[in-house]
Design a protein around this motif. Structure first.
Motif, short mmCIF file in Angstrom:
data_model
loop_
_atom_site.label_atom_id
_atom_site.label_comp_id
_atom_site.label_asym_id
_atom_site.label_seq_id
_atom_site.Cartn_x
_atom_site.Cartn_y
_atom_site.Cartn_z
N HIS A 339 32.92 53.92 56.92
CA HIS A 339 32.35 54.49 55.84
C HIS A 339 32.45 53.71 54.55
O HIS A 339 31.61 53.46 53.88
CB HIS A 339 32.90 56.04 55.48
N VAL A 453 43.06 54.31 67.63
CA VAL A 453 44.20 55.12 66.94
C VAL A 453 45.09 56.07 68.23
O VAL A 453 45.97 56.72 67.85
CB VAL A 453 43.52 56.39 66.01
N SER A 677 42.24 60.20 69.60
CA SER A 677 43.49 60.43 69.35
C SER A 677 43.96 61.97 69.49
O SER A 677 44.48 62.58 70.53
CB SER A 677 44.32 59.92 68.32
C1 F58 Z 1 38.88 61.96 64.16
N1 F58 Z 1 37.50 61.69 64.00
C2 F58 Z 1 38.87 61.72 65.90
N2 F58 Z 1 36.00 61.78 62.33
O1 F58 Z 1 37.89 62.55 66.50
C3 F58 Z 1 40.13 62.17 66.46
O2 F58 Z 1 40.22 61.88 67.66
C4 F58 Z 1 41.38 61.25 65.56
O3 F58 Z 1 42.62 62.01 65.95
C5 F58 Z 1 41.30 61.37 64.16
O4 F58 Z 1 39.82 61.00 63.87
C6 F58 Z 1 42.42 60.74 63.44
O5 F58 Z 1 42.30 59.43 63.98
C7 F58 Z 1 37.11 62.33 62.68
O6 F58 Z 1 37.76 63.33 62.34
C8 F58 Z 1 35.21 62.64 61.27
O7 F58 Z 1 35.44 63.64 60.92
C9 F58 Z 1 33.80 61.88 60.85
C10 F58 Z 1 33.52 62.35 59.31
C11 F58 Z 1 32.54 61.64 58.98
C12 F58 Z 1 31.55 61.47 59.65
C13 F58 Z 1 31.93 60.86 61.10
C14 F58 Z 1 32.99 61.49 61.81
#
Ligand code: F58
Length: 833
Positions: A339, A453, A677
Motif C-alpha cells: 500500500h 511473515v 501467518s
Molecule cells: C494478514 N493480511 C494475513 N491483509 O492474511 C495474515 O495471515 C497475517 O497474519 C497478517 O496479515 C499479518 O501479517 C491482512 O490482514 C489485509 O487485511 C489487507 C487490507 C488491505 C487490502 C488487502 C488486504
C-alpha cells in the motif's frame, strides 16, 4: 511548520512551570475532577460513566504527552537512526486500559475512581475502539508500535486518520448489515497539529526542461492541491518512559484551494463541494481484506499519505544538515504491504527533481532506505494500478516508474541475455489492456529487503510469486520474520488473572518484557493447586464470555461446555464454511443418537465472529448460514446444551479481548498455503486455549514450539494443494459421504431457504472446490472427535494448556521487532536513563 523557541534567558521561568504528570491517587483525582469540570464543562451532578471515561482518559493523556515530549526531545538530541513504519491500517482497539497498564498506574486509577464512585471496568468499557484496520495486517502494526516503544526504539508510525473506521456489523435476520463507524466525535488520544501541514499535489502535468548544458529536468505543474494535517497519537511503552508517536494524516482543502473566484461569483455551493471533495480522501477505510479493487480514491489515499509522511521524514532529516548519502544511515522506512509503495517513487522524485541528485545516487539512497513486508500470496490481493489512472493522477510518478523499470530491465538483460520471457514476467508494467503497474514488483525493486511473515509463507513467496526475483537478486534479499503479538495487551490486559497467576509462580512480571521466561511455568505442570487455579481462571473467563453472549444474543450457553471459537475476517480461504459444515454434521449425528449415546457426548458451544467485506457475496452467505444454523440448533429442545451455535456480532479488538481468554479450542483451518501467518492463533495459545488447525502459516511454527502432542493438526499439506486442485478440475471427485449428508440437509430446507445457500454448496460440488473443503472434511471431523475425547480427560487437557503457554515465548512482537531492527533496519534502541 512553525518553529520558534523561547530565548535562552527566559527558559528558567518556563521550566519552573513545566507540566508534570500525576503520581498518587490524590493527584489523579484532582486531575480527573479538573478535566470533568473544565475540559468537559460538567459537574458532580452531571457525571456518568462516559464522562468518567473522558476524565480518566484526559488525565492519562496528559501524562503520556509529557513523556512524549521528553522522548521526542531525547530522540532529536541523540540523533540516532529512526524507523518509520508506514501502514495504511493501525487496528489499535481501546487505548485507556493499555495506557494505564503500560505506565503502571492502573491501581492508582482504580482506587481514585472508586473514591469518586466509579468502577474502573465500567469506565474502561465506555471507550470506542479505534478500528482503523481490517484484520491481521492492521493489528500487527498496532502490536509493533507497542513493542517498538517498549524496547525504546526511536520509531514513528505513519497512517491515515480515517473519519470512518471499519464498519460496524449488525446481524439482521441472519444477514450482515454494515453501519458506518463514525468514531471521532471526541477522541482524547489524538493531538491535532494544525501547525504541521503539507500541501499534496494531484493531477497536472510533468513538464520537461533542458538547460544550456543539455541537462534534462522535470517539473510537476498544475493540478490540484489538498492539505494534509497531522494528528499525533502518543504510544506509551510498557515499563519505560519512552512514548513514541503515531502520526495520522487528515485531508482538508488547502487554504489556497478555497476558490474565492467561485465564491465571489456566487457559486458558494460549488466552492463548498470542492472543499468536501478534499476531505473525502481521509474519510473512510476501505473494508476489503485480501482483495484489490483498484479504486481511484484508494490510490489518492495512498499517495496523499506517502507524500505527507515523506515530506515530514525528509524535513526532519534536513534539519540535521547531513549529506544526502547519509540518509539510509539515519532513516529506515518499512512498507507494511504494498500500500505505501508510492513512497519509493516519491523519495526518488524528491531527490532527483527537487534536490537535484543524480538518478543513480538517488536510487541507491532509496533502496538503502526501504524494506517491504509481504502479507499474502493470494493473487487477487496483489495490488495493481492501471497505467492510465496513474498517469492521470500522478503524471510525474508514472514517468519515474517507467525509468525505474527501464534501468531494472536493462540490468536483468545484462545478467540473463536473451531471456525475453523473463523480462516480460518481471517487468513492473504488465502488458495487459489497460497496462497495469505491479506494485509488489516495484516494492521489491525499490527495497533492500523483502520479508514474509512466517516460515512457510516466506518460502512460498520465494518459490512462487517472487521466484524470478530470487533468481535475479539472489536469495539474500528475501528473508523471513515470523509474526508475533504483544503480550501486554494479549495476556496482561486481556487476561489479568492468568497474568497474575503466572507472575506469582515466576516471582514477578518480567515475562511481560521477556516472554521466553514463560518456560518457567513448565515446572508447575504437575502442581495440583496450580492446575486447579489455571482451570478456574479459564472457567471464569468463559463465564465472562457467556455473559456477553447472553447480553448480546439472548442465548444462554453453559460455561462448562467446550468453547470452540473461530473469530477472524470471513473469507473462503479461512474456511468458516468447513467449520459450519462440521457443526451441521455434529447436529445431524446428535439427532440420530439414542439418549444413552447422548450422555457420553461433550457439550459444545461453537462460537463464530468476523466481518465480511461488503461486496463479498460468498462470505456473506457463509455468515447467513452460520446464523440460520444457530437459529435452528439453539431452539431445538431435543439438543439442549449438547450444541449451541453463536455468531458474535461486530467482532473487533475489544471483543477479542473477551473472547480469546475464554476459548478451549480455536480454529485456524485455512487451506494449506493460503494464510500467510495468522496471529490470533498465537493469542489463543498464549491464553491457554488449544488449537485445531491446518499445516499453514504460523501454525507450523507454533507446533514446533509447543510440540505436536499439544495441537490438533489435520488436512492436506501446502505442497499437495496444486495437484489436488488440478485433479478436481480435470477428474472431478466423489464427495465425502458425511459432507454429502450435510449438503442434503441444507438443500432440504432444514436451515431455511435452501436457495440462499446453493451457490456455497455449488462452489464445492460443481465449481472445483478451490479451497479443498471436501478433501479436508473427513480429517477435520475425525480430528474434532479427538478433541472431544481429549477434553474429557480434563487433567491432561490442563497440562497441555500449561505447557503450551510455557513454550510461547517466541511469539512476542518484542522478538519480532528486534529481528527487524537487526536484519532489516539496522537501528539500535535508545538508552533511557
Ligand atoms: C494478514 N493480511 C494475513 N491483509 O492474511 C495474515 O495471515 C497475517 O497474519 C497478517 O496479515 C499479518 O501479517 C491482512 O490482514 C489485509 O487485511 C489487507 C487490507 C488491505 C487490502 C488487502 C488486504
Amino acid at each position: 511548520v512553525v518553529e520558534a523557541s523561547i530565548p535562552e534567558h527566559l527558559r528558567a521561568t518556563w521550566k519552573k512551570y513545566s507540566a508534570t504528570g500525576f503520581e498518587h491517587k490524590e493527584e489523579f483525582e484532582q486531575e480527573f475532577v479538573r478535566h470533568i469540570e473544565t475540559t468537559l464543562a460538567r459537574s458532580l451532578y452531571n457525571c456518568d460513566d462516559l464522562a468518567a471515561y473522558y476524565g480518566t482518559a484526559l488525565a492519562f493523556r496528559d501524562r503520556l504527552i509529557i513523556e512524549w515530549n521528553k522522548t521526542q526531545q531525547r530522540q532529536t538530541l541523540l540523533d540516532q537512526k529512526r524507523v518509520y513504519y508506514l501502514s495504511l491500517e493501525f487496528l489499535m482497539g481501546r487505548a485507556l486500559d493499555n495506557a494505564m497498564l503500560n505506565v503502571g498506574k492502573k491501581d492508582t486509577a482504580r482506587e481514585g475512581l472508586e473514591d469518586l464512585g466509579f468502577r474502573i471496568e465500567d469506565v474502561v468499557n465506555q471507550e470506542h475502539d479505534a478500528a482503523l484496520g481490517n484484520g491481521g495486517l492492521g493489528r500487527l502494526a498496532a502490536c509493533f508500535l507497542d513493542s517498538m516503544a517498549t524496547l525504546n526504539y526511536p520509531a514513528w508510525g505513519y497512517g491515515l486518520r480515517y473519519r470512518y473506521g471499519i464498519f460496524k456489523q449488525e446481524i439482521v435476520d441472519g444477514y450482515q448489515v454494515e453501519i458506518p463507524d463514525y468514531w471521532l466525535d471526541f477522541n482524547p488520544w489524538e493531538f491535532p497539529r494544525h501547525d504541521i501541514t503539507v500541501d499534496i499535489q494531484f493531477y497536472g502535468q510533468s513538464v520537461r526542461h533542458e538547460d544550456e548544458d543539455g541537462r534534462v529536468t522535470y517539473n510537476w505543474q498544475g493540478g490540484e492541491i489538498v492539505q494534509a494535517v497531522a494528528y499525533d497519537v502518543p504510544i506509551p511503552g510498557y515499563g519505560t518512559t519512552t512514548t513514541n508517536n503515531l502520526r495520522l494524516w487528515s485531508s482538508k482543502a488547502s487554504s489556497g484551494e478555497f476558490d474565492f473566484q467561485k465564491f465571489n461569483a456566487g457559486e458558494y455551493e460549488s466552492a463548498v463541494s470542492d472543499q468536501q471533495r478534499a476531505e473525502t480522501i481521509s474519510a473512510v477505510l476501505y473494508p476489503n481484506d485480501n482483495l484489490d479493487r483498484g479504486k481511484e480514491l484508494r490510490l489518492k489515499q495512498q499517495y496523499f499519505w506517502c507524500a505527507a509522511s515523506l515530506y515530514d521524514i525528509v524535513r526532519r532529516f534536513k534539519k540535521t544538515n547531513r549529506a544526502w548519502l547519509e540518509f539510509p544511515d539515519q532513516v529506515a522506512i518499512q512498507l507494511n504491504d504494498t500500500h505505501p509503495t508510492l513512497a519509493i517513487v516519491e523519495l526518488q522524485r524528491i531527490l532527483v527533481d527537487q534536490e537535484g541528485l543524480e538518478w543513480d545516487e538517488a536510487w541507491k539512497i532509496v533502496v538503502g532506505t526501504f524494506g517491504y513486508t509481504n502479507h499474502t500470496v493470494l493473487p487477487e490481493a496483489l495490488e495493481k494500478w492501471s497505467v492510465p489512472l496513474m498517469e492521470h493522477l500522478l503524471p510525474r510518478h508514472l514517468q519515474i516508474i517507467y525509468d525505474i523499470n527501464l534501468f531494472f530491465l536493462q540490468d536483468v538483460e545484462k545478467k540473463f541475455p536473451d531471456d525475453r520471457d523473463l523480462l516480460a514476467r518481471v517487468s513492473i508494467i504488465e502488458e495487459s489492456r489497460p497496462k497495469m503497474v505491479r506494485m509488489a514488483y516495484l516494492a521489491i525493486i525499490g527495497s533492500h529487503k523483502v520479508n514474509g511473515v512466517a516460515e512457510l509463507h516466506s518460502d512460498l513467496i520465494k518459490t512462487t510469486i517472487f521466484k524470478d526475483f530470487v533468481n535475479i537478486y539472489g536469495p539474500d534479499k528475501f528473508t523471513n520474520v515470523t509474526n508475533g503479538i504483544t503480550p501486554r495487551r494479549w495476556l496482561h490486559q486481556a487476561n489479568p488473572r492468568l497474568s497474575k497467576l503466572i507472575a506469582s509462580k515466576l516471582g514477578g512480571y518480567d515475562f511481560l518484557t521477556d516472554l521466553t521466561l514463560l518456560d518457567g511455568i513448565e515446572h508447575f505442570v504437575d502442581d495440583k493447586e496450580f492446575r486447579k487455579e489455571w482451570a478456574e481462571i479459564k472457567t471464569e473467563n468463559k463465564k465472562r464470555l457467556a455473559k456477553h453472549i447472553k447480553d448480546t444474543t439472548g442465548y444462554t450457553v453453559n460455561p462448562t461446555a467446550l468453547f470452540d471459537v473461530q473469530v477472524k475476517r470471513i473469507h473462503e480461504y479461512k474456511r468458516q464454511q468447513l467449520n459450519i459444515f462440521g457443526v451441521i454434521h455434529r447436529y445431524l449425528k446428535i439427532k440420530s443418537m439414542t439418549p444413552e449415546e447422548r450422555k457420553k457426548l461433550v457439550p459444545r458451544v461453537s462460537i463464530f465472529g468476523g466481518k465480511a467485506a461488503p461486496g463479498y457475496w460468498m462470505a456473506k452467505t457463509i455468515i447467513h448460514l452460520i446464523n440460520k444454523v444457530g437459529q435452528v440448533v439453539n431452539n431445538d429442545s431435543d439438543i439442549g446444551d449438547l450444541l449451541k451455535v453463536i455468531f458474535i456480532e461486530d467482532y473487533n479488538v475489544s471483543k477479542a479481548e473477551i473472547i480469546v481468554p475464554a476459548s478451549d479450542i480455536s480454529e485456524h483451518i485455512s487451506t494449506a498455503g493460503t494464510e500467510a501467518s495468522g496471529t490470533s492463533n498465537m493469542k489463543f495459545v498464549l491464553n491457554g486455549g488449544l488449537i485445531i488447525g491446518t499445516c499453514d502459516g504460523a501454525n507450523i511454527e507454533i507446533t514446533r514450539e509447543i510440540t505436536e502432542s499439544n495441537i490438533f493438526l489435520f488436512g492436506n499439506l501446502a505442497e499437495d494443494v496444486e495437484n489436488l486442485r488440478e485433479t478436481h478440475r480435470y477428474k472431478g471427485f466423489t464427495l465425502d459421504e458425511d459432507l454429502a449428508k450435510v449438503f442434503e440437509s441444507i438443500r432440504s430446507g432444514t436451515f431455511g431457504d435452501a436457495n440462499a445457500f446453493e451457490s456455497l454448496i455449488a462452489s464445492i460440488t460443481d465449481h472445483g472446490d478451490y479451497y479443498l473443503v471436501s478433501d479436508d472434511f473427513k480429517s477435520y471431523i475425525q480430528t474434532q472427535e479427538l478433541v472431544d475425547e481429549d477434553f474429557q480427560k480434563q487433567d491432561e487437557w490442563i497440562a497441555k494448556s500449561i505447557s503450551s503457554v510455557a513454550r510461547m515465548g517466541f511469539f512476542s512482537t518484542d522478538r519480532v521487532i528486534d529481528e527487524y531492527a537487526e536484519s532489516i533496519w539496522n537501528v539500535e534502541p535508545l538508552v533511557v536513563e
